[in-house]
Design a protein around this motif. Structure first.
Motif, mmCIF file in Angstrom:
data_model
loop_
_atom_site.group_PDB
_atom_site.id
_atom_site.type_symbol
_atom_site.label_atom_id
_atom_site.label_comp_id
_atom_site.label_asym_id
_atom_site.label_seq_id
_atom_site.Cartn_x
_atom_site.Cartn_y
_atom_site.Cartn_z
ATOM 1 N N VAL A 203 0.840 -1.201 0.000
ATOM 2 C CA VAL A 203 0.000 0.000 0.000
ATOM 3 C C VAL A 203 0.878 1.255 0.000
ATOM 4 O O VAL A 203 0.633 2.214 -0.745
ATOM 5 N N PHE A 226 -6.929 5.165 -4.328
ATOM 6 C CA PHE A 226 -7.251 3.809 -3.883
ATOM 7 C C PHE A 226 -8.760 3.624 -3.952
ATOM 8 O O PHE A 226 -9.521 4.559 -3.691
ATOM 9 N N GLU A 227 -9.185 2.414 -4.300
ATOM 10 C CA GLU A 227 -10.619 2.129 -4.348
ATOM 11 C C GLU A 227 -11.232 2.253 -2.957
ATOM 12 O O GLU A 227 -12.328 2.767 -2.777
ATOM 13 N N ASN A 228 -10.473 1.779 -1.965
ATOM 14 C CA ASN A 228 -10.889 1.906 -0.572
ATOM 15 C C ASN A 228 -9.988 2.944 0.101
ATOM 16 O O ASN A 228 -8.796 2.725 0.282
ATOM 17 N N TYR A 229 -10.557 4.081 0.440
ATOM 18 C CA TYR A 229 -9.763 5.188 0.972
ATOM 19 C C TYR A 229 -9.076 4.810 2.285
ATOM 20 O O TYR A 229 -7.976 5.266 2.579
ATOM 21 N N HIS A 230 -9.718 3.969 3.097
ATOM 22 C CA HIS A 230 -9.178 3.616 4.416
ATOM 23 C C HIS A 230 -8.415 2.287 4.370
ATOM 24 O O HIS A 230 -8.424 1.533 5.338
ATOM 25 N N ILE A 231 -7.766 2.021 3.273
ATOM 26 C CA ILE A 231 -7.047 0.756 3.132
ATOM 27 C C ILE A 231 -5.907 0.674 4.155
ATOM 28 O O ILE A 231 -5.195 1.643 4.408
ATOM 29 N N GLN A 232 -5.765 -0.509 4.744
ATOM 30 C CA GLN A 232 -4.750 -0.733 5.767
ATOM 31 C C GLN A 232 -3.464 -1.269 5.132
ATOM 32 O O GLN A 232 -3.488 -1.820 4.030
ATOM 33 N N GLU A 265 -8.110 3.800 -10.434
ATOM 34 C CA GLU A 265 -8.199 3.306 -9.064
ATOM 35 C C GLU A 265 -7.353 2.046 -8.882
ATOM 36 O O GLU A 265 -7.297 1.207 -9.772
ATOM 37 N N SER A 267 -6.698 -1.152 -6.145
ATOM 38 C CA SER A 267 -7.208 -1.858 -4.968
ATOM 39 C C SER A 267 -6.306 -3.040 -4.660
ATOM 40 O O SER A 267 -5.712 -3.641 -5.562
ATOM 41 N N ILE A 269 -6.570 -6.617 -2.669
ATOM 42 C CA ILE A 269 -7.592 -7.520 -2.145
ATOM 43 C C ILE A 269 -6.940 -8.770 -1.569
ATOM 44 O O ILE A 269 -6.017 -9.338 -2.169
ATOM 45 N N ASN A 270 -7.420 -9.197 -0.413
ATOM 46 C CA ASN A 270 -6.990 -10.465 0.168
ATOM 47 C C ASN A 270 -7.623 -11.597 -0.641
ATOM 48 O O ASN A 270 -8.819 -11.857 -0.518
#
Length: 355
Positions: A203, A226-232, A265, A267, A269-270
């Motif tokens: 990330v 990022f597709e998910n703004y709060h990505i860890q 974007e 992302s 993904i797990n």
């Protein structure tokens, strides 16, 4: 050719048996009608006659037919050996027609596939050489044009001299960029590029690439996010520098073919307990279906005209593919023309992420 004669007896055995049975029955019937023999003596005579006539028929048929077939089959093997077919050269000669037919069919099929592969490679070679010459010719002519102009008298004007030298420098930089990419992809293809594996936050790496390409994206008003703004943070294992080049090449490609005011974007993904999937999605031009199988080829361009004005070596996606495969990972592409594209690749999680 290795002269080793593989004999077959089936034809001679069956043929001699038919001849012997026919001759024996005929002679026994003839002897019964002409001579007054007892049944015991007739059968004894028939048995002795059958044995000798069978042996004689077998030897004559085996020798004559074998020699007849051998001479012709050997010529076939000799003719084939001129084509340097190791399959035939290293095998003994056989007179068995079924075996020979299978071998010839196998040889013909192999040669047909070989010819088709050679045609594909020749077409690829011609296209590759044409693309290489075009990519090198453009910056070379640019540099030559500016230097020639300076030598013809423009050098006296300091402003023009500085401007033209800077433009010539850009042409040289592009040449260096192309040569370095060619050198890298050659090393990747022959497995001569060593990867330095470490554990890092994918990330954070993507965010660093966002920062590097921010100005380039701003020129076309393309948003990188990022597709998910709060990505860890997600830690993966790989060659950090090479994976940064992968992400950078994919994003540069997205910006190059993206629509003005568009969005790219990313992302993470797990995918499984041991794998993550990194996706780069845009709403740009997209790729036509017939071009999808070739997007990772060296110098292959979907847009044959406009894309060259964007610069680049034309090797970005080919390098991406080879780096991902060098990591023993997979890369995928999905696209719909006029709607956008999605490039994705897998990575192995670091041990601290595996639960």
């Amino acid at each position: 050719m290795k002269i080793s004669f593989k004999k077959t007896y089936r034809f001679a055995v069956i043929s001699a048996l038919y001849i012997s049975l026919f001759a024996t029955i005929f002679v026994m019937l003839l002897a019964t009608m002409v001579f007054k023999y007892t049944p015991k003596s007739i059968f004894l005579f028939g048995g002795i006659f059958l044995f000798f006539i069978y042996a004689f028929s077998f030897i004559v048929i085996q020798y004559r037919v074998e020699r007849f077939i051998y001479r012709r089959v050997k010529k076939i093997y000799d003719d084939v050996s001129l084509l340097e077919s190791s399959t035939f050269i290293n095998q003994p000669i056989t007179t068995d027609m079924e075996t020979l037919t299978l071998e010839m069919k196998k040889y013909a099929t192999g040669k047909k596939l070989e010819i088709e592969m050679l045609k594909v490679r020749e077409e690829y070679r011609r296209e590759f050489l044409g693309n290489v010459s075009h990519e090198l010719k453009t910056p070379l002519f640019t540099v030559q044009g500016y230097i020639s102009t300076l030598l013809e008298g423009a050098m006296e004007d300091k402003a023009i001299r500085k401007k033209y030298l800077k433009r010539a420098e850009k042409g040289v930089e592009r040449l260096i960029y192309i040569v370095e990419d060619l050198d890298m992809i050659t090393k990747l293809e022959v497995g001569d590029l060593n990867l330095e594996f470490s554990e890092f936050d994918i990330v954070e790496l993507i965010q660093n690439v966002f920062d590097l390409l921010e100005m380039k994206a701003d020129k076309k008003k393309i948003t990188l996010a990022f597709e998910n703004y709060h990505i860890q943070p997600i830690f993966v294992k790989g060659d950090k520098d090479k994976m940064q080049q992968v992400v950078e090449n994919l994003l540069v490609n997205s910006i190059k073919y993206g629509k003005e005011g568009g969005l790219t974007e990313v992302s993470v993904i797990n995918l499984t307990k041991k794998k993550v999937l990194v996706r780069v999605t845009d709403n740009g031009e997209g790729i036509e279906k017939q071009n999808l199988p070739r997007v990772f080829e060296r110098f292959y361009r979907v847009d044959k005209s406009g894309s060259r004005t964007e610069g680049g070596s034309g090797l970005g996606l080919a390098i991406v593919k080879h780096i991902i495969e060098a990591h023993k990972e997979k890369i995928y592409v999905e696209s719909e023309f006029g709607i956008g594209s999605e490039f994705s690749f897998t990575m192995t999680k670091a041990k601290l992420n595996i639960s």
